[in-house]
Design an enzyme around this catalytic site. Sequence first.
Site, mmCIF file in Angstrom:
data_model
loop_
_atom_site.group_PDB
_atom_site.id
_atom_site.type_symbol
_atom_site.label_atom_id
_atom_site.label_comp_id
_atom_site.label_asym_id
_atom_site.label_seq_id
_atom_site.Cartn_x
_atom_site.Cartn_y
_atom_site.Cartn_z
ATOM 1 N N CYS A 184 0.866 -1.181 0.000
ATOM 2 C CA CYS A 184 0.000 0.000 0.000
ATOM 3 C C CYS A 184 0.903 1.232 0.000
ATOM 4 O O CYS A 184 2.117 1.108 -0.127
ATOM 5 C CB CYS A 184 -0.990 -0.013 1.173
ATOM 6 S SG CYS A 184 -0.258 0.133 2.814
ATOM 7 N N CYS A 223 -0.892 0.574 7.299
ATOM 8 C CA CYS A 223 -2.317 0.286 7.499
ATOM 9 C C CYS A 223 -2.733 -0.980 6.771
ATOM 10 O O CYS A 223 -2.763 -2.063 7.343
ATOM 11 C CB CYS A 223 -3.189 1.459 7.034
ATOM 12 S SG CYS A 223 -2.919 3.001 7.921
ATOM 13 N N ARG A 224 -3.033 -0.835 5.494
ATOM 14 C CA ARG A 224 -3.616 -1.943 4.738
ATOM 15 C C ARG A 224 -2.655 -3.101 4.496
ATOM 16 O O ARG A 224 -3.009 -4.263 4.724
ATOM 17 C CB ARG A 224 -4.156 -1.430 3.397
ATOM 18 C CG ARG A 224 -5.286 -0.427 3.561
ATOM 19 C CD ARG A 224 -5.632 0.240 2.258
ATOM 20 N NE ARG A 224 -4.555 1.129 1.821
ATOM 21 C CZ ARG A 224 -4.508 1.729 0.640
ATOM 22 N NH1 ARG A 224 -5.465 1.529 -0.246
ATOM 23 N NH2 ARG A 224 -3.516 2.532 0.332
ATOM 24 N N SER A 225 -1.456 -2.825 4.002
ATOM 25 C CA SER A 225 -0.560 -3.938 3.638
ATOM 26 C C SER A 225 -0.067 -4.743 4.835
ATOM 27 O O SER A 225 0.003 -5.973 4.739
ATOM 28 C CB SER A 225 0.587 -3.461 2.742
ATOM 29 O OG SER A 225 1.358 -2.467 3.360
ATOM 30 N N ASP A 264 -8.062 3.080 1.887
ATOM 31 C CA ASP A 264 -7.086 3.482 2.897
ATOM 32 C C ASP A 264 -7.798 4.141 4.086
ATOM 33 O O ASP A 264 -8.427 5.181 3.928
ATOM 34 C CB ASP A 264 -6.093 4.461 2.279
ATOM 35 C CG ASP A 264 -4.898 4.744 3.163
ATOM 36 O OD1 ASP A 264 -4.911 4.341 4.347
ATOM 37 O OD2 ASP A 264 -3.945 5.365 2.668
ATOM 38 N N ASN A 304 2.609 1.436 4.025
ATOM 39 C CA ASN A 304 2.950 0.173 4.687
ATOM 40 C C ASN A 304 2.746 0.238 6.200
ATOM 41 O O ASN A 304 3.476 -0.385 6.964
ATOM 42 C CB ASN A 304 4.389 -0.246 4.337
ATOM 43 C CG ASN A 304 4.743 -1.675 4.715
ATOM 44 O OD1 ASN A 304 5.891 -1.947 5.054
ATOM 45 N ND2 ASN A 304 3.804 -2.600 4.663
#
Length: 155
Positions: free
Chosen positions: A11, A16-18, A126, A14
């Site tokens: 993301c 939050c999402r990933s 995000d 790096n």
Amino acid sequence: MACKKSALFVCLGNICRSPIAEAVFAHFVREAGLTDKWLIDSAATADYHTGKLPDRRARQCMESHSIPMDHRARPVRAEDFTKFDYIFGMDENNISDLKDLAPKHYTAKIELLGDYDPQGPCIIRDPYYDDGSEGFEEVYKQCMRCCKAFLEKES
């Protein structure tokens, strides 16, 4: 030993999402007894947060679901494009950035992780700028569906 399969989750920052996707996928791999068969990591298309822990809300979300998360943010590196079989972006901007960052000759398949979501949508939004933690819970749920479907396809 058989060759390992590999997946890199990416993301923007790096944090939050990933790292959530990485932790969720690692959880499914552990549950399936396939830890020795997979290389799993996550990275960022931008280096804003290099070396930092995931966002506090992401860590709290994973903790509430008893899924370990042990990651420090890092940028995508040129060698990632040959080291990993799959590089998953969370949204169209990630995919575009990954294609821009990719070296001339790369072997990884660059895909949207959300393309594996049986419920859709294919974009994992995000939650970084959200006030609360609800967006992180939504990312977690999407990653659970996507990672489960992807692992089933690859097993």
